[in-house]
Design an enzyme around this catalytic site. Structure first.
Site, PDB file in Angstrom:
ATOM      1  N   ASP A  43      -9.357 -12.614 -13.665  1.00 15.29           N
ATOM      2  CA  ASP A  43     -10.211 -13.702 -13.185  1.00 15.29           C
ATOM      3  C   ASP A  43     -11.220 -14.075 -14.258  1.00 15.29           C
ATOM      4  O   ASP A  43     -11.725 -13.208 -14.987  1.00 15.29           O
ATOM      5  CB  ASP A  43     -10.990 -13.275 -11.936  1.00 15.29           C
ATOM      6  CG  ASP A  43     -10.149 -13.321 -10.673  1.00 15.29           C
ATOM      7  OD1 ASP A  43      -8.908 -13.245 -10.769  1.00 15.29           O
ATOM      8  OD2 ASP A  43     -10.744 -13.416  -9.581  1.00 15.29           O
ATOM      9  N   CYS A  68     -13.928 -19.363  -6.078  1.00 12.20           N
ATOM     10  CA  CYS A  68     -14.629 -18.704  -4.970  1.00 12.20           C
ATOM     11  C   CYS A  68     -15.989 -18.207  -5.436  1.00 12.20           C
ATOM     12  O   CYS A  68     -16.156 -17.840  -6.599  1.00 12.20           O
ATOM     13  CB  CYS A  68     -13.834 -17.504  -4.457  1.00 12.20           C
ATOM     14  SG  CYS A  68     -12.222 -17.913  -3.780  1.00 12.20           S
ATOM     15  N   TYR A 100      -2.115  -5.253  -1.397  1.00 14.66           N
ATOM     16  CA  TYR A 100      -3.038  -4.720  -2.393  1.00 14.66           C
ATOM     17  C   TYR A 100      -4.346  -4.220  -1.810  1.00 14.66           C
ATOM     18  O   TYR A 100      -5.171  -3.654  -2.541  1.00 14.66           O
ATOM     19  CB  TYR A 100      -3.337  -5.794  -3.448  1.00 14.66           C
ATOM     20  CG  TYR A 100      -3.986  -7.038  -2.889  1.00 14.66           C
ATOM     21  CD1 TYR A 100      -5.366  -7.126  -2.756  1.00 14.66           C
ATOM     22  CD2 TYR A 100      -3.214  -8.124  -2.494  1.00 14.66           C
ATOM     23  CE1 TYR A 100      -5.969  -8.259  -2.235  1.00 14.66           C
ATOM     24  CE2 TYR A 100      -3.814  -9.261  -1.978  1.00 14.66           C
ATOM     25  CZ  TYR A 100      -5.184  -9.319  -1.850  1.00 14.66           C
ATOM     26  OH  TYR A 100      -5.767 -10.445  -1.324  1.00 14.66           O
ATOM     27  N   ASN A 111     -20.069 -26.170   1.916  1.00 13.69           N
ATOM     28  CA  ASN A 111     -20.601 -27.184   1.007  1.00 13.69           C
ATOM     29  C   ASN A 111     -22.110 -27.184   1.153  1.00 13.69           C
ATOM     30  O   ASN A 111     -22.628 -26.976   2.269  1.00 13.69           O
ATOM     31  CB  ASN A 111     -20.115 -28.596   1.367  1.00 13.69           C
ATOM     32  CG  ASN A 111     -18.665 -28.849   1.010  1.00 13.69           C
ATOM     33  OD1 ASN A 111     -18.082 -28.157   0.186  1.00 13.69           O
ATOM     34  ND2 ASN A 111     -18.082 -29.866   1.634  1.00 13.69           N
ATOM     35  N   HIS A 159     -15.894 -26.720   0.579  1.00 11.98           N
ATOM     36  CA  HIS A 159     -14.944 -26.610  -0.528  1.00 11.98           C
ATOM     37  C   HIS A 159     -15.205 -25.452  -1.478  1.00 11.98           C
ATOM     38  O   HIS A 159     -14.509 -25.300  -2.475  1.00 11.98           O
ATOM     39  CB  HIS A 159     -14.924 -27.921  -1.315  1.00 11.98           C
ATOM     40  CG  HIS A 159     -14.366 -29.070  -0.539  1.00 11.98           C
ATOM     41  ND1 HIS A 159     -15.131 -29.822   0.326  1.00 11.98           N
ATOM     42  CD2 HIS A 159     -13.105 -29.585  -0.472  1.00 11.98           C
ATOM     43  CE1 HIS A 159     -14.384 -30.761   0.870  1.00 11.98           C
ATOM     44  NE2 HIS A 159     -13.150 -30.637   0.418  1.00 11.98           N
ATOM     45  N   GLU A 197      -8.866 -16.997 -10.415  1.00 10.69           N
ATOM     46  CA  GLU A 197      -7.710 -16.349 -11.009  1.00 10.69           C
ATOM     47  C   GLU A 197      -7.106 -17.200 -12.123  1.00 10.69           C
ATOM     48  O   GLU A 197      -7.012 -18.429 -12.005  1.00 10.69           O
ATOM     49  CB  GLU A 197      -6.633 -16.098  -9.950  1.00 10.69           C
ATOM     50  CG  GLU A 197      -7.093 -15.318  -8.741  1.00 10.69           C
ATOM     51  CD  GLU A 197      -7.575 -16.210  -7.607  1.00 10.69           C
ATOM     52  OE1 GLU A 197      -7.726 -15.695  -6.469  1.00 10.69           O
ATOM     53  OE2 GLU A 197      -7.804 -17.423  -7.850  1.00 10.69           O
TER      54      GLU A 197
END
Length: 234
Positions: A43, A68, A100, A111, A159, A197
């Site tokens: 990341d 994120c 995982y 938002n 978002h 990522e």
């Protein structure tokens, strides 16, 4: 992976946790590969308070995954942020089948209320930097900042996907959420980071550690293995 020049970094380094901490304090991104037996992903991680529209563009173009914002457990608890699966009343929620981990760290997507659609680089950068300010307010003893104050600033759905860190960070869980938050804590920064990522345009899969390291070298970013953070900070 799309190769796009970035003006966010000022040094070319590989590796040490101390170097990564210094870069984070300067507001520069750090690349963190978690573990081959976990997600096996690298990341790009930013301190949330340093995120600009250019940084969001960098994440979209040079990482390509989900942008994120991770908040510490203490901040999330103070403002009443649940785990998303606990907030959803639907048969698909709550029954984890992750290869995982035992559970997802996703909380609500938000938002900031001053955004328009919330998805533009400018809107997402505003939401993210305001999340860093909220984390700072929670940590300030003289400031009362809880769920009502958070709701006055942010709306959900939105978002920017929020992630909730484990209470003891790397002692509890070793995902990118905790790796990034541990780095922020070591740098004495607000308990809010942005993770995204890195994907490979050719295969559509996670970018390999070798390619992520080569990218870091080209762009002058710090690259770390998650185990380095665990060894030094857990």
């Amino acid at each position: 992976m799309t190769q796009r020049a970035s003006d966010d970094a000022t040094t070319s380094t590989d590796g040490g946790v101390r170097t990564a901490v210094d870069a984070f304090r300067r507001g520069e991104p750090v690349l963190i590969h978690d573990f081959d037996d976990r997600e096996g992903e690298t990341d790009i991680v930013y301190p949330a308070g340093a995120v600009t529209p250019t940084a969001v563009s960098h994440l979209r173009n040079d990482a390509g995954g989900l942008v994120c914002a991770a908040l510490s457990d203490a901040v999330a608890d103070a403002v009443g942020l649940p785990f998303l699966d606990d907030a959803l009343d639907h048969p698909s929620a709550g029954d984890h089948d992750l290869r995982y981990d035992s559970r997802s760290s996703f909380s609500l997507p938000v938002n900031h209320r001053d955004t328009f659609t919330g998805i533009t680089d400018e809107d997402r950068a505003l939401t993210i930097t305001k999340l860093a300010e909220a984390a700072t307010a929670v940590d300030a003893e003289a400031v009362e900042y809880g769920s009502d104050e958070f709701a006055a600033e942010f709306r959900s759905p939105g978002h920017v996907n929020l992630l909730r860190g484990a209470p003891e960070l790397l002692a509890d869980r070793r995902g990118h959420t905790e790796l990034g938050l541990a780095l922020a804590a070591e740098a004495d920064l607000p308990a809010a980071v942005v993770v995204c990522e890195m994907l490979d345009d050719e295969s559509g899969r996670a970018l390999s550690p070798a390619d992520a390291r080569a990218y870091a070298d080209r762009r002058g970013f710090v690259y770390l293995e998650g185990q380095q953070l665990v060894d030094e900070l857990a």
